[in-house]
Structure formats: C-alpha cells, structure tokens
Design an enzyme around this catalytic site. Structure first.
Site, mmCIF file in Angstrom:
data_model
loop_
_atom_site.group_PDB
_atom_site.id
_atom_site.type_symbol
_atom_site.label_atom_id
_atom_site.label_comp_id
_atom_site.label_asym_id
_atom_site.label_seq_id
_atom_site.Cartn_x
_atom_site.Cartn_y
_atom_site.Cartn_z
ATOM 1 N N ASN A 1 0.888 -1.287 -0.010
ATOM 2 C CA ASN A 1 0.130 0.066 0.100
ATOM 3 C C ASN A 1 0.983 1.353 -0.046
ATOM 4 O O ASN A 1 1.686 1.642 1.093
ATOM 5 C CB ASN A 1 -1.086 0.119 1.237
ATOM 6 C CG ASN A 1 -1.777 1.207 1.602
ATOM 7 O OD1 ASN A 1 -1.816 2.052 0.640
ATOM 8 N ND2 ASN A 1 -2.240 1.437 2.617
ATOM 9 N N TRP A 2 0.923 1.789 -1.171
ATOM 10 C CA TRP A 2 1.864 2.810 -1.196
ATOM 11 C C TRP A 2 1.666 4.358 -0.446
ATOM 12 O O TRP A 2 2.253 5.087 -0.400
ATOM 13 C CB TRP A 2 2.162 3.293 -2.886
ATOM 14 C CG TRP A 2 3.143 2.130 -3.469
ATOM 15 C CD1 TRP A 2 3.536 1.148 -2.979
ATOM 16 C CD2 TRP A 2 3.346 2.384 -4.748
ATOM 17 N NE1 TRP A 2 4.221 0.396 -3.969
ATOM 18 C CE2 TRP A 2 4.228 1.111 -5.267
ATOM 19 C CE3 TRP A 2 3.430 3.467 -6.024
ATOM 20 C CZ2 TRP A 2 4.845 0.897 -6.621
ATOM 21 C CZ3 TRP A 2 4.135 3.130 -7.109
ATOM 22 C CH2 TRP A 2 4.596 1.912 -7.522
ATOM 23 N N LYS A 3 0.373 4.450 -0.394
ATOM 24 C CA LYS A 3 -0.397 5.428 0.495
ATOM 25 C C LYS A 3 -0.025 6.631 -0.561
ATOM 26 O O LYS A 3 0.193 6.385 -1.812
ATOM 27 C CB LYS A 3 0.055 5.875 1.596
ATOM 28 C CG LYS A 3 0.075 4.385 2.553
ATOM 29 C CD LYS A 3 0.013 4.666 4.066
ATOM 30 C CE LYS A 3 -0.079 3.294 4.679
ATOM 31 N NZ LYS A 3 -0.344 3.313 5.988
ATOM 32 N N HIS B 1 -9.592 1.650 4.392
ATOM 33 C CA HIS B 1 -8.174 1.583 5.311
ATOM 34 C C HIS B 1 -8.615 2.595 6.343
ATOM 35 O O HIS B 1 -9.320 3.835 6.163
ATOM 36 C CB HIS B 1 -7.422 2.474 4.372
ATOM 37 C CG HIS B 1 -5.758 1.979 4.905
ATOM 38 N ND1 HIS B 1 -5.625 3.093 5.813
ATOM 39 C CD2 HIS B 1 -5.117 1.185 5.053
ATOM 40 C CE1 HIS B 1 -4.388 2.936 6.444
ATOM 41 N NE2 HIS B 1 -3.853 1.586 5.833
ATOM 42 N N GLU C 1 -7.013 5.020 7.682
ATOM 43 C CA GLU C 1 -6.719 6.468 7.445
ATOM 44 C C GLU C 1 -7.882 7.167 6.624
ATOM 45 O O GLU C 1 -8.202 8.309 6.803
ATOM 46 C CB GLU C 1 -5.452 6.525 6.604
ATOM 47 C CG GLU C 1 -4.273 6.345 7.438
ATOM 48 C CD GLU C 1 -2.941 5.850 6.771
ATOM 49 O OE1 GLU C 1 -2.979 5.728 5.484
ATOM 50 O OE2 GLU C 1 -2.068 5.271 7.110
ATOM 51 N N GLU D 1 -6.025 -4.667 10.183
ATOM 52 C CA GLU D 1 -4.989 -3.657 10.619
ATOM 53 C C GLU D 1 -5.339 -2.993 11.763
ATOM 54 O O GLU D 1 -6.181 -1.968 11.702
ATOM 55 C CB GLU D 1 -4.849 -2.737 9.325
ATOM 56 C CG GLU D 1 -4.661 -3.441 8.058
ATOM 57 C CD GLU D 1 -3.850 -2.372 6.919
ATOM 58 O OE1 GLU D 1 -2.871 -2.568 6.641
ATOM 59 O OE2 GLU D 1 -4.517 -1.168 6.827
ATOM 60 N N GLY E 1 1.982 2.184 10.733
ATOM 61 C CA GLY E 1 3.020 3.199 10.792
ATOM 62 C C GLY E 1 3.871 3.507 12.130
ATOM 63 O O GLY E 1 4.364 4.506 12.109
ATOM 64 N N SER F 1 2.944 -2.210 10.411
ATOM 65 C CA SER F 1 4.239 -2.427 10.753
ATOM 66 C C SER F 1 4.827 -3.674 10.579
ATOM 67 O O SER F 1 5.763 -4.229 11.041
ATOM 68 C CB SER F 1 4.414 -1.939 12.160
ATOM 69 O OG SER F 1 4.110 -0.621 12.384
ATOM 70 N N GLY G 1 2.354 -1.358 4.405
ATOM 71 C CA GLY G 1 2.609 0.210 4.078
ATOM 72 C C GLY G 1 4.119 0.549 3.762
ATOM 73 O O GLY G 1 4.701 0.505 2.602
ATOM 74 N N GLY G 2 4.804 1.229 4.830
ATOM 75 C CA GLY G 2 5.954 1.997 4.556
ATOM 76 C C GLY G 2 6.989 1.170 4.054
ATOM 77 O O GLY G 2 7.795 1.391 3.019
HETATM 78 P P1 PGA Z 1 2.485 0.311 7.742
HETATM 79 O O1 PGA Z 1 1.016 0.674 6.978
HETATM 80 O O2 PGA Z 1 3.045 -0.993 7.082
HETATM 81 O O3 PGA Z 1 3.404 1.485 7.218
HETATM 82 O O4 PGA Z 1 2.386 0.081 9.377
HETATM 83 C C1 PGA Z 1 0.241 -0.621 6.806
HETATM 84 C C2 PGA Z 1 -1.069 0.110 6.064
HETATM 85 O O5 PGA Z 1 -1.415 1.084 6.473
HETATM 86 O O6 PGA Z 1 -1.590 -0.618 5.294
#
Ligand code: PGA
Length: 252
Positions: free
Chosen positions: A13-15, A100, A102, A172, A178, A214, A235-236
């Site tokens: 997930n590149w966000k 998600h 966010e 999640e 994050g 994470s 994500g990251g």
């Molecule tokens: P993260 O994000 O791996 O940076 O914690 C996961 C996500 O939001 O899908």
C-alpha cells in the site's frame, strides 16, 4: 502426500507516495526479482491513481498484480473528485483497498460506505481488500472483537454470497499502522481466527485474510506462519524494494 500450502499474498500500500521516476526504479526492481520468489507467494501493489498508466505499462504481463487504495461508492455522475471502480478497471486494476483506517478516520468513512465501495469494486470485477481494525483505546477497553465484527458485518450484510466469496479482508490494528509497533503474531492470529469464523459462517468459504500494521522483514515470517494469516498488507516497507521482497520471502 504433503498437503499443498496455499500461496501467500503480499500487497504493498504505497499510500500517497511515489513519483514517476521513483516508481520506475521500484517497479523494475520488483519485476526483476519477483521471479526469484517461488510461486507460493503472490505480489501486488496498490498505487495512487495518477500512476495507474505507469503500473499498467510496467506490470502487464508480469506476475505482479496492481490496484488502487480506494474507489467511489457510486458508479458515475456528479461526485467531484471521486474515481469509480469502472474507471480504474479500464487500466487493468484487479485489487482495491477499501475502508483503510486512514480513510475511515481522515475522511470519516462509515462501515456502510465502505460496504458500498466494496460492492462497486466487485461489480467492476475488482477484488476489494476490506480493511478492519480497532484503535488502541478500543483494544484497551476490550472491544477489539466487537469493533472488527461490526465493521465486517456491514460489508457482509451488503454483499451477496457470491461476492463475499471473492473478498480479501485485511486486519490492520490502527495502533500498529506506521508506528513500528506491530501486533504480535499471537495477537494477530487471535483476531484472524475471529474474522475467519465470521466469514465462514456468512460466506461458507475461506477468503484470504491479510495482516497489516508495521510488517517488516524481521517480523514477517512469524506473522505469516500463523494458521489464519494468509499474507500481508504492507505500507511503509513496500516503498523499499529490498524490504518488500524480504517480507515476501518471509512468507515462504
Ligand atoms: P505500515 O502500514 O506497514 O506502514 O504500518 C500498513 C497499512 O497502512 O496498510
């Protein structure tokens, strides 16, 4: 004969990250090295809309799937700024993250809206990755199972059985996203078992359950070895070719 292990699914997930030049390097690296992973791991990347033409060009004909991070709850019309599932399907998209945390938090998306988005995706032949997860306060209050159950119920109540069978669900925990503080493999497995039970009761089949929050090269293997964890939503670490591939290798 040994029982055949199901392929794990690892989705990035590149966000809101990337640029044409950075994506080019990352995608080239993934395509070159993905071949070294065995066929027991399937890779995907969910990218910002403006890069769909680029990923279509660079990933078509490779084993790496690609998708988006959201779709509109509507099919078409006067919804300024929205992007429909049918539009992204024209770029060969097969995956769409919906719900998600966010988006639930920053865009106040309700579980009902998330359910409508999942439905629009499925109607366009796109597999929704439905995200569910509790906040730290909810976990501390002992509400984890209730919260994720309610989030998933809204989706299951909206979709017909055939559509439920095509879902991917990602657990999640909001407090793990994050933050560098992943759920332990045991915590994640516990929630996945609850989700598995709920899905089996409602859809009758085994849909892939991803863990996200994470995930890093050093915790991927333990997380992915849990019986109800079918892969990860990353994500990251998905922005680094080395980390994303190391995580994927951890699923083998
Ligand atoms: P993260 O994000 O791996 O940076 O914690 C996961 C996500 O939001 O899908």
């Amino acid at each position: 004969m040994a029982k055949k292990q199901r392929a794990k699914l690892v989705v990035g997930n590149w966000k809101m990250n990337g640029s044409i030049a950075e994506n080019d390097t990352l995608l080239n690296g993934l395509v070159q090295r993905a071949a070294t992973l065995e066929s027991r791991v399937l890779l995907g990347v969910c990218v910002p809309y403006p890069y769909l033409a680029q990923v279509q060009m660079q990933l078509t004909g490779t084993p790496i799937a690609y998708g988006v991070q959201d779709v509109s709850a509507y099919t078409h019309g006067a919804y300024t700024g929205d992007v429909s599932a049918r539009m992204v399907a024209e770029f060969g998209v097969t995956l769409a993250i919906v719900g998600h945390s966010e988006r639930r938090t920053l865009h106040t998306e309700s579980s009902k809206l998330v359910a409508a988005k999942a439905q629009r995706a499925l109607e366009a032949n796109i597999i929704p990755i439905v995200c569910v997860g509790e906040t730290l306060d909810e976990r501390r209050a002992g509400q984890t199972n209730t919260v994720i159950h309610a989030q998933l119920t809204a989706v299951l109540d909206t979709l017909d059985k055939d559509h439920v069978a095509r879902l991917i669900v990602a657990y999640e925990p909001v407090w793990a996203i994050g933050t560098g503080q992943s759920a332990t493999a045991q915590q994640a497995q516990q929630v996945h078992a609850v989700l598995r039970k709920q899905l089996t009761t409602r859809g009758g089949i085994r849909v892939p359950l991803l863990y996200g929050g994470s995930v890093k090269p050093d915790n991927a293997e333990e997380l992915f070895s849990q019986v109800d964890i079918d892969g990860g939503l990353i994500g990251g670490a998905s922005l680094s070719e080395i980390d994303f591939l190391a995580i994927s290798a951890g699923s083998l």
